[in-house]
Design a protein around this motif. Structure first.
Motif, PDB file in Angstrom:
ATOM      1  N   GLY A 209      22.234  65.472 -77.822  1.00 37.71           N
ATOM      2  CA  GLY A 209      23.359  64.675 -78.302  1.00 37.71           C
ATOM      3  C   GLY A 209      24.556  64.897 -77.405  1.00 37.71           C
ATOM      4  O   GLY A 209      25.183  65.954 -77.457  1.00 37.71           O
ATOM      5  N   VAL A 210      24.875  63.913 -76.558  1.00 36.81           N
ATOM      6  CA  VAL A 210      25.888  64.111 -75.529  1.00 36.81           C
ATOM      7  C   VAL A 210      27.252  63.653 -76.026  1.00 36.81           C
ATOM      8  O   VAL A 210      27.415  62.522 -76.490  1.00 36.81           O
ATOM      9  N   ASP A 211      28.225  64.534 -75.918  1.00 37.54           N
ATOM     10  CA  ASP A 211      29.600  64.233 -76.291  1.00 37.54           C
ATOM     11  C   ASP A 211      30.143  63.118 -75.394  1.00 37.54           C
ATOM     12  O   ASP A 211      29.876  63.107 -74.188  1.00 37.54           O
ATOM     13  N   PRO A 212      30.922  62.173 -75.939  1.00 38.68           N
ATOM     14  CA  PRO A 212      31.481  61.091 -75.113  1.00 38.68           C
ATOM     15  C   PRO A 212      32.326  61.601 -73.945  1.00 38.68           C
ATOM     16  O   PRO A 212      32.350  60.976 -72.880  1.00 38.68           O
ATOM     17  N   VAL A 213      33.014  62.724 -74.137  1.00 30.40           N
ATOM     18  CA  VAL A 213      33.828  63.269 -73.042  1.00 30.40           C
ATOM     19  C   VAL A 213      32.926  63.764 -71.914  1.00 30.40           C
ATOM     20  O   VAL A 213      33.250  63.624 -70.728  1.00 30.40           O
ATOM     21  N   ILE A 214      31.783  64.333 -72.269  1.00 28.56           N
ATOM     22  CA  ILE A 214      30.825  64.772 -71.255  1.00 28.56           C
ATOM     23  C   ILE A 214      30.315  63.567 -70.466  1.00 28.56           C
ATOM     24  O   ILE A 214      30.199  63.611 -69.234  1.00 28.56           O
ATOM     25  N   SER A 240      26.292  77.099 -70.287  1.00 29.42           N
ATOM     26  CA  SER A 240      25.160  76.182 -70.460  1.00 29.42           C
ATOM     27  C   SER A 240      25.419  74.885 -69.704  1.00 29.42           C
ATOM     28  O   SER A 240      26.552  74.387 -69.677  1.00 29.42           O
ATOM     29  N   LEU A 241      24.364  74.333 -69.110  1.00 27.46           N
ATOM     30  CA  LEU A 241      24.491  73.073 -68.388  1.00 27.46           C
ATOM     31  C   LEU A 241      24.880  71.950 -69.343  1.00 27.46           C
ATOM     32  O   LEU A 241      24.246  71.751 -70.381  1.00 27.46           O
ATOM     33  N   LYS A 242      25.920  71.214 -68.975  1.00 22.52           N
ATOM     34  CA  LYS A 242      26.303  70.022 -69.729  1.00 22.52           C
ATOM     35  C   LYS A 242      25.802  68.761 -69.028  1.00 22.52           C
ATOM     36  O   LYS A 242      25.351  67.835 -69.682  1.00 22.52           O
TER      37      LYS A 242
END
Length: 361
Positions: A209-214, A240-242
């Motif tokens: 689940g990827v954060d919109p900022v990411i 941790s890798l984003k």
């Protein structure tokens, strides 16, 4: 107007002195030093080149020569009034010994990391830069088992000192008929150029689940990664890798993958990112006699390109890669242009609070 020349002092290890019986100090050094103490002939030309380099106010303040990790000689301008005027600076035998010991410890870490990076098949590790908040240590390889370690105590002169070290090494290698390895890619003096979005980009996210900022940060990164200079960039948070973005499969980079696949290199770069906390601890420990600040910049310059680590704060860092040796400086400049964007997107917690369980040095 003539450039002011700094006062250079030279310390010699016993094996580097003309008589080989004791540690010596060349004329102009400590009170009571024997004026006739001279370096052995095999060292004398290199000592002369290093002395001239420091005297020109190159931005490097301590320079030591090692063979097989053993100190041979060191030159410094620590007693010069201009250097002593730098905040918190002092000079003395104990401090000089600490600088030399820091060089030995740095060489030990460079050898360990060099072995670790061998799987990249990008050549040997020929230049390593460790920058903390108040000093920079630059390791450069003259030839196998022979190295110089330079230390600058002025953060405002980092690039000047780094480039100067590369030019010094090129001059010394030329004397013994060895080719210039273009350490740091400074010879080309390239700057990051605007380019169209590459059609061969691969973006990998570390979380399901990827954060919109990411995602926004990944899009910003994708606009900068390309076949010209910066070929890979990854962002880590809480160790941790984003996400990572790379163009390793671009046709223009095919010549860099004759004996290793893009997938294998990508995996190895990911390992480097995962180990960034360990690298910070190891290299911070190596230079602790010179600086108590934690590292914020690491450059691992191999014969074919470089790996860069930029610590934004504890637990958060960027890992960048270029495969083109002539574009190492340009790729690093592009990475530095991206850093403020990440600091804007991912600001420090209120008061700069370090995340729980984070590494401290």
């Amino acid at each position: 107007m003539a450039t002011r020349r700094l006062t250079v002092q030279t310390d010699l290890a016993p094996q580097a002195t003309l008589d080989g019986t004791r540690e010596g100090v060349l004329a102009g050094g400590q009170a009571g030093a024997r004026e006739e103490t001279r370096p052995r002939g095999v060292y004398e030309p290199v000592v002369d080149q290093c002395r001239e380099f420091l005297a020109r106010d190159s931005g490097v303040h301590h320079l030591a020569h090692y063979t097989g990790g053993i100190w041979d000689f060191a030159l410094h301008v620590l007693a010069d009034p201009a250097v002593r005027a730098l905040p918190g600076r002092a000079e003395g035998p104990d401090l000089r010994s600490g600088y030399r010991q820091a060089g030995r410890m740095l060489i030990f870490q460079v050898e360990r990391v060099g072995d670790y990076l061998a799987d990249l098949r990008s050549g040997t590790l020929v230049r390593t830069v460790v920058e903390s908040g108040d000093c920079v240590a630059v390791y450069v390889s003259l030839r196998p088992q022979v190295a110089l370690v330079g230390i600058t105590l002025d953060p405002a002169r980092v690039w000047e000192a780094d480039r100067g070290m590369a030019e010094l090494i090129a001059g010394i290698r030329e004397r013994v008929r060895l080719p210039d390895e273009d350490l740091g890619g400074f010879r080309r003096n390239a700057v990051p150029a605007a380019h169209a979005m590459s059609a061969d980009l691969l973006t990998v996210y570390g979380d399901a689940g990827v954060d919109p900022v990411i995602r926004r940060a990944a899009r910003i990164t994708a606009a900068e990664v390309g076949p010209l200079d910066l070929h890979y960039l990854a962002y880590y948070d809480d160790f941790s890798l984003k996400f990572s973005v790379d163009c390793l499969t671009h046709p223009d980079l095919a010549d860099y993958f004759t004996d290793i696949s893009p997938e294998a290199r990508r995996a190895k770069y990911g390992e480097v990112g995962d180990r960034a906390g360990v690298l910070a601890g190891d290299f911070g420990h190596a230079v602790r006699l010179v600086s108590r600040s934690r590292p914020r910049r690491l450059v691992l310059d191999v014969q074919q390109g470089a790996v860069f680590v930029r610590w934004l704060d504890t637990g958060r860092h960027l890992v960048g890669v270029t495969l083109d040796q002539s574009m190492v400086a340009a790729a690093e400049r592009r990475l530095d242009m991206l850093r403020p964007r990440f600091e804007e997107l991912f600001p420090l917690p209120a008061g700069g609070v370090v995340p729980p369980g984070a590494l401290t040095l």
